[in-house]
Design an enzyme around this catalytic site. Structure first.
Site, PDB file in Angstrom:
ATOM      1  N   HIS A  27      -4.237  14.754  -9.326  1.00 31.04           N
ATOM      2  CA  HIS A  27      -4.518  13.362  -9.675  1.00 31.04           C
ATOM      3  C   HIS A  27      -3.660  12.855 -10.827  1.00 31.04           C
ATOM      4  CE1 HIS A  27      -7.843  12.580  -6.910  1.00 31.04           C
ATOM      5  NE2 HIS A  27      -8.200  13.836  -7.104  1.00 31.04           N
ATOM      6  N   ASP A  68       0.859  -1.187   0.000  1.00 31.72           N
ATOM      7  CA  ASP A  68       0.000   0.000   0.000  1.00 31.72           C
ATOM      8  C   ASP A  68       0.895   1.236   0.000  1.00 31.72           C
ATOM      9  OD1 ASP A  68      -3.037   0.825   0.613  1.00 31.72           O
ATOM     10  OD2 ASP A  68      -1.708   2.194   1.680  1.00 31.72           O
ATOM     11  N   ASN A 105      -2.150  13.015  -3.959  1.00 31.10           N
ATOM     12  CA  ASN A 105      -3.214  13.564  -4.802  1.00 31.10           C
ATOM     13  C   ASN A 105      -3.550  14.997  -4.414  1.00 31.10           C
ATOM     14  OD1 ASN A 105      -3.803  11.468  -6.649  1.00 31.10           O
ATOM     15  ND2 ASN A 105      -4.974  10.360  -5.113  1.00 31.10           N
ATOM     16  N   ASP A 163      -1.848   9.400 -10.570  1.00 32.67           N
ATOM     17  CA  ASP A 163      -1.904   8.329 -11.565  1.00 32.67           C
ATOM     18  C   ASP A 163      -0.504   7.895 -11.990  1.00 32.67           C
ATOM     19  OD1 ASP A 163      -4.632   8.423 -11.462  1.00 32.67           O
ATOM     20  OD2 ASP A 163      -4.899   9.443 -13.386  1.00 32.67           O
ATOM     21  N   GLU A 182      -4.734   2.486  -4.170  1.00 34.28           N
ATOM     22  CA  GLU A 182      -3.267   2.494  -4.070  1.00 34.28           C
ATOM     23  C   GLU A 182      -2.733   1.167  -3.538  1.00 34.28           C
ATOM     24  OE1 GLU A 182      -4.715   4.657  -0.259  1.00 34.28           O
ATOM     25  OE2 GLU A 182      -5.448   4.190  -2.270  1.00 34.28           O
TER      26      GLU A 182
END
Length: 312
Positions: A188, A175, A183, A192, A218
């Site tokens: 974003h 994770d 973010n 990404d 994530e």
């Protein structure tokens, strides 16, 4: 279809086999190399030794008959094109054969060279379209690695292999630490990019036989094949450290990227959920004891090294 098609004919009647081979050799539209066996057991063995493009199988074989032929061949050769032959002309049987994994169903009573050629060409095309659709359904669109559906299918396969042949494997769930802050701070698009860079980095850190997937958000998973807990934890530590050293700068000049991981090994009585739960428990402890670390759940204890007692 300029390359030669590798075809296995599974037919116990030698006279029928000779007729089919004659039609195949006489065909000018496709080039076919043909092997012939007379039983399902020999066919399964042959598919393990050779990568056939097409399997033509009689529905009535001495060691197996009916739809079981299709099911067992599909298990042995998941990507091959299967064409079923039968002595009768029953549309119900044809539909059932296709539902069980065949691409085409031909009656020997109507078998002619041009019909067989068209069946092979069209069946290969249908199977290619099917495999493409299956691949897309199993692929995470953002990162290009396997998605949760692919992960669950592979986990089921590995658990089945462990139950039948005692082949160990391990699962690590990773994770990204503080992903929401990434973010929020950089947007974003950077988020990404972080997911794409992490998936590529994990893929490069494990063996070709291991599987990297994105579970969602994530969260990522690595399935370590034929691996015990100590080795999986070692590789997970190494991957985490290299990602911390190298990946942040690839994404943004000011980023420090870290990940946490939880590792578990399959054990007797496990199913998909119980194994995931142990890895999740180890991940939870890793997250709540400082992040940027990997911990393993040995079935009783959660540890940073297999030899030490770290947490209960």
């Amino acid at each position: 279809m300029n390359n030669s098609i590798r075809l296995l004919l599974v037919e116990d009647n030698d006279a029928d086999a000779r007729i089919i081979q004659f039609h195949l050799k006489a065909c000018s539209e496709i080039r076919v190399s043909v092997d012939h066996v007379g039983t399902l057991s020999d066919a399964i063995a042959a598919t393990h030794d050779h990568g056939y493009d097409v399997l033509i199988v009689d529905m009535g074989l001495p060691d197996c008959s009916g739809l079981a032929n299709v099911t067992r061949l599909r298990e042995a050769a998941p990507t091959a094109t299967i064409i079923v032959l039968t002595a009768d002309d029953d549309d119900t049987d044809a539909l059932e054969a296709i539902r069980h994994g065949a691409q085409e169903y031909l009656s020997k009573q109507r078998l002619r060279g041009p019909l067989l050629t068209r069946a092979i060409r069209h069946s290969i095309t249908r199977q290619q379209h099917l495999l493409t659709a299956q691949s897309q359904a199993m692929t995470d669109a953002l990162t290009g690695i396997g998605n949760r559906r692919a992960f669950e299918r592979e986990m089921d396969r590995r658990i089945h292999e462990y139950q039948r042949h005692d082949v160990p494997f391990c699962l690590t769930i990773f994770d990204i630490d503080h992903f929401k802050k990434i973010n929020d701070q950089w947007g974003h698009d950077v988020g990404d990019k972080t997911l794409r860079v992490l998936s590529e980095s994990l893929y490069n850190e494990v063996r070709a036989t291991d599987m990297v997937t994105r579970l969602g958000g994530e969260e990522f998973a690595v399935i370590f094949v034929a691996t015990q807990l100590a080795e999986a934890l070692k590789v997970s530590h190494r991957a985490r450290a290299k990602i911390g050293e190298r990946c942040g700068a690839r994404i943004h000049d000011d980023m420090q990227l870290t990940i946490s991981g939880g590792v578990a090994e399959v054990a007797p009585g496990d199913d998909l959920r119980t194994l995931i739960n142990r890895a999740d428990e180890a991940l939870y402890v890793a997250k709540n004891s400082g992040r940027d670390r990997c911990l393993a759940h040995d079935g009783t204890l959660i540890c940073g090294e297999i030899s030490e007692t770290c947490a209960t």
